[in-house]
Enzyme design. Sequence first.
Site, PDB file in Angstrom:
ATOM      1  N   ARG A   4     -25.161  80.941 109.669  1.00 27.31           N
ATOM      2  CA  ARG A   4     -24.977  79.850 108.711  1.00 27.31           C
ATOM      3  C   ARG A   4     -25.006  78.551 109.504  1.00 27.31           C
ATOM      4  O   ARG A   4     -24.406  78.462 110.585  1.00 27.31           O
ATOM      5  CB  ARG A   4     -23.649  79.980 107.957  1.00 27.31           C
ATOM      6  CG  ARG A   4     -23.692  80.984 106.818  1.00 27.31           C
ATOM      7  CD  ARG A   4     -24.555  80.493 105.662  1.00 27.31           C
ATOM      8  NE  ARG A   4     -24.649  81.426 104.548  1.00 27.31           N
ATOM      9  CZ  ARG A   4     -25.641  82.311 104.363  1.00 27.31           C
ATOM     10  NH1 ARG A   4     -26.610  82.403 105.243  1.00 27.31           N
ATOM     11  NH2 ARG A   4     -25.663  83.085 103.304  1.00 27.31           N
ATOM     12  N   GLU A  43     -29.444  71.869 104.204  1.00 24.91           N
ATOM     13  CA  GLU A  43     -30.820  72.356 104.037  1.00 24.91           C
ATOM     14  C   GLU A  43     -31.397  71.785 102.745  1.00 24.91           C
ATOM     15  O   GLU A  43     -30.672  71.698 101.759  1.00 24.91           O
ATOM     16  CB  GLU A  43     -30.827  73.880 103.977  1.00 24.91           C
ATOM     17  CG  GLU A  43     -30.347  74.518 105.284  1.00 24.91           C
ATOM     18  CD  GLU A  43     -30.142  76.029 105.186  1.00 24.91           C
ATOM     19  OE1 GLU A  43     -30.476  76.611 104.131  1.00 24.91           O
ATOM     20  OE2 GLU A  43     -29.636  76.608 106.147  1.00 24.91           O
ATOM     21  N   HIS A  66     -34.723  78.763 106.594  1.00 23.32           N
ATOM     22  CA  HIS A  66     -33.798  79.776 106.058  1.00 23.32           C
ATOM     23  C   HIS A  66     -34.596  80.963 105.490  1.00 23.32           C
ATOM     24  O   HIS A  66     -34.420  81.364 104.344  1.00 23.32           O
ATOM     25  CB  HIS A  66     -32.887  79.180 104.972  1.00 23.32           C
ATOM     26  CG  HIS A  66     -31.630  79.994 104.783  1.00 23.32           C
ATOM     27  ND1 HIS A  66     -30.415  79.453 104.485  1.00 23.32           N
ATOM     28  CD2 HIS A  66     -31.409  81.330 104.854  1.00 23.32           C
ATOM     29  CE1 HIS A  66     -29.503  80.401 104.378  1.00 23.32           C
ATOM     30  NE2 HIS A  66     -30.090  81.563 104.601  1.00 23.32           N
TER      31      HIS A  66
HETATM   32  P1  NAD Z   1     -21.191  91.200 108.773  1.00 26.39           P
HETATM   33  O1  NAD Z   1     -20.013  90.876 107.941  1.00 26.39           O
HETATM   34  O2  NAD Z   1     -21.714  92.615 108.781  1.00 26.39           O
HETATM   35  O3  NAD Z   1     -20.907  90.814 110.309  1.00 26.39           O
HETATM   36  C1  NAD Z   1     -20.290  89.622 110.689  1.00 26.39           C
HETATM   37  C2  NAD Z   1     -19.516  89.905 111.972  1.00 26.39           C
HETATM   38  O4  NAD Z   1     -18.972  88.668 112.442  1.00 26.39           O
HETATM   39  C3  NAD Z   1     -18.324  90.855 111.768  1.00 26.39           C
HETATM   40  O5  NAD Z   1     -18.404  91.956 112.661  1.00 26.39           O
HETATM   41  C4  NAD Z   1     -17.102  89.979 112.056  1.00 26.39           C
HETATM   42  O6  NAD Z   1     -16.059  90.700 112.681  1.00 26.39           O
HETATM   43  C5  NAD Z   1     -17.696  88.938 112.988  1.00 26.39           C
HETATM   44  N1  NAD Z   1     -16.901  87.718 113.066  1.00 26.39           N
HETATM   45  C6  NAD Z   1     -16.180  87.109 112.094  1.00 26.39           C
HETATM   46  N2  NAD Z   1     -15.561  86.008 112.579  1.00 26.39           N
HETATM   47  C7  NAD Z   1     -15.911  85.927 113.892  1.00 26.39           C
HETATM   48  C8  NAD Z   1     -15.596  85.017 114.928  1.00 26.39           C
HETATM   49  N3  NAD Z   1     -14.774  83.974 114.713  1.00 26.39           N
HETATM   50  N4  NAD Z   1     -16.128  85.226 116.150  1.00 26.39           N
HETATM   51  C9  NAD Z   1     -16.958  86.286 116.390  1.00 26.39           C
HETATM   52  N5  NAD Z   1     -17.271  87.193 115.438  1.00 26.39           N
HETATM   53  C10 NAD Z   1     -16.751  87.025 114.206  1.00 26.39           C
HETATM   54  O7  NAD Z   1     -22.325  90.156 108.343  1.00 26.39           O
HETATM   55  P2  NAD Z   1     -23.904  90.338 108.491  1.00 26.39           P
HETATM   56  O8  NAD Z   1     -24.443  91.001 107.270  1.00 26.39           O
HETATM   57  O9  NAD Z   1     -24.201  90.902 109.837  1.00 26.39           O
HETATM   58  O10 NAD Z   1     -24.355  88.791 108.407  1.00 26.39           O
HETATM   59  C11 NAD Z   1     -24.134  87.924 109.499  1.00 26.39           C
HETATM   60  C12 NAD Z   1     -24.529  86.502 109.140  1.00 26.39           C
HETATM   61  O11 NAD Z   1     -25.915  86.432 108.792  1.00 26.39           O
HETATM   62  C13 NAD Z   1     -23.788  85.876 107.944  1.00 26.39           C
HETATM   63  O12 NAD Z   1     -23.461  84.541 108.266  1.00 26.39           O
HETATM   64  C14 NAD Z   1     -24.808  85.831 106.858  1.00 26.39           C
HETATM   65  O13 NAD Z   1     -24.535  84.805 105.960  1.00 26.39           O
HETATM   66  C15 NAD Z   1     -26.066  85.568 107.674  1.00 26.39           C
HETATM   67  N6  NAD Z   1     -27.305  85.888 106.974  1.00 26.39           N
HETATM   68  C16 NAD Z   1     -28.352  85.009 107.123  1.00 26.39           C
HETATM   69  C17 NAD Z   1     -29.568  85.276 106.502  1.00 26.39           C
HETATM   70  C18 NAD Z   1     -30.746  84.345 106.676  1.00 26.39           C
HETATM   71  O14 NAD Z   1     -31.711  84.445 105.915  1.00 26.39           O
HETATM   72  N7  NAD Z   1     -30.728  83.468 107.667  1.00 26.39           N
HETATM   73  C19 NAD Z   1     -29.697  86.414 105.694  1.00 26.39           C
HETATM   74  C20 NAD Z   1     -28.616  87.303 105.578  1.00 26.39           C
HETATM   75  C21 NAD Z   1     -27.415  87.018 106.228  1.00 26.39           C
END
Ligand code: NAD
Length: 324
Positions: A234, A263, A282
């Site tokens: 994000r 964005e 994105h």
């Molecule tokens: P997820 O919930 O499976 O994994 C997130 C991980 O981050 C978890 O293991 C959690 O413990 C960890 N975390 C939380 N706070 C933390 C911190 N302070 N320091 C370190 N680690 C921490 O999520 P995901 O499905 O793997 O998605 C990850 C990210 O990708 C999200 O931000 C989501 O919004 C983003 N995303 C982006 C797109 C895109 O098109 N760019 C698409 C899908 C998801």
Amino acid sequence: MPRILYSDNDYPDIELERELFGRHGIDVIVAQCRTEDEVIAAAEGCFGILVQYAPVTERVLAALPEVGIVSRIGAGYDTIDTEACVRHGVWVANSPDYGVGEVATHALALGLALTRNIVAYHRDIAAGNWHYLSSGKLRRPRDMTLGIVGLGRIGKRMAQISRDTFRRVIAYDPYLIDGDFPVFVERVPSLDALARVADIVSLHTPLTPETRGMIDARFFAALQRGSFVVNTARGAVVDIDALLGALDTGILGGAGLDVLPVEPVSRDSRLLGHPRVVLSPHSAFYSVEAERELRRKAAQNLATWLSSGRPEYVVTRGTRVPRR
Ligand code: NAD
């Protein structure tokens, strides 16, 4: 006939959703709501709302006592006031796992574009300069360490597909137990420890009060000179002024950004046209197949709730039950 509101969408057509709801005997009201009032007016008589970006707030929920479920087309749900939903007994659902491979592959692609200098080479060639040293020296990937921040669904996949390219994969995730770290990923105890060792940092955390602005001037100061940062998580996780400052001083060798705090990028942003910044709009989640899966899962939540009282992908539980 039970009815849902499709509050807003930016897809060329919504045949997928029409077909799915038709199969379940659900009528669809289609709107392009931007405000609370538009959602309230359009959702009258609906049992659920399928939402892309429209606001679902305390006021919306209070005005719509028949709505039992809200399903977000996406993994994130920051346009939905989940606490208000819990107070009103409204279920919140989402579509969290449609593009794990796409996002991880995109993050690796940005990392490789930076470390292999792909975009700069392309610019150099377009400017008439054909030489392998046109943009400076490159390092051997096999000597580099990839640092993953947030080792969840996408972070783990990133680790998996990157392990044959880089020498080491390390990760910082304070919320995982040791057993959830794949054997080939080394755990580091802090963000600072990761910054000091990683040559490429890839961000995969959610946006939370804790992660907002987490990649700041202090983080950049801890990096080794010439390191790279990739963000497909994000935008607001990264302090963009601090990132630009780190690029200026050369601490940061390059940045690959799929997401930004605001964005789309503004036309006067220094990120645009910066020689060591690679942007994408994105789009990390995107493939034809992932988009279909995203939309199908978000819509299916509403149909499943109507027949069983519970959606497939629960964000927060509700107490409202479908009227039979
Ligand atoms: P997820 O919930 O499976 O994994 C997130 C991980 O981050 C978890 O293991 C959690 O413990 C960890 N975390 C939380 N706070 C933390 C911190 N302070 N320091 C370190 N680690 C921490 O999520 P995901 O499905 O793997 O998605 C990850 C990210 O990708 C999200 O931000 C989501 O919004 C983003 N995303 C982006 C797109 C895109 O098109 N760019 C698409 C899908 C998801």
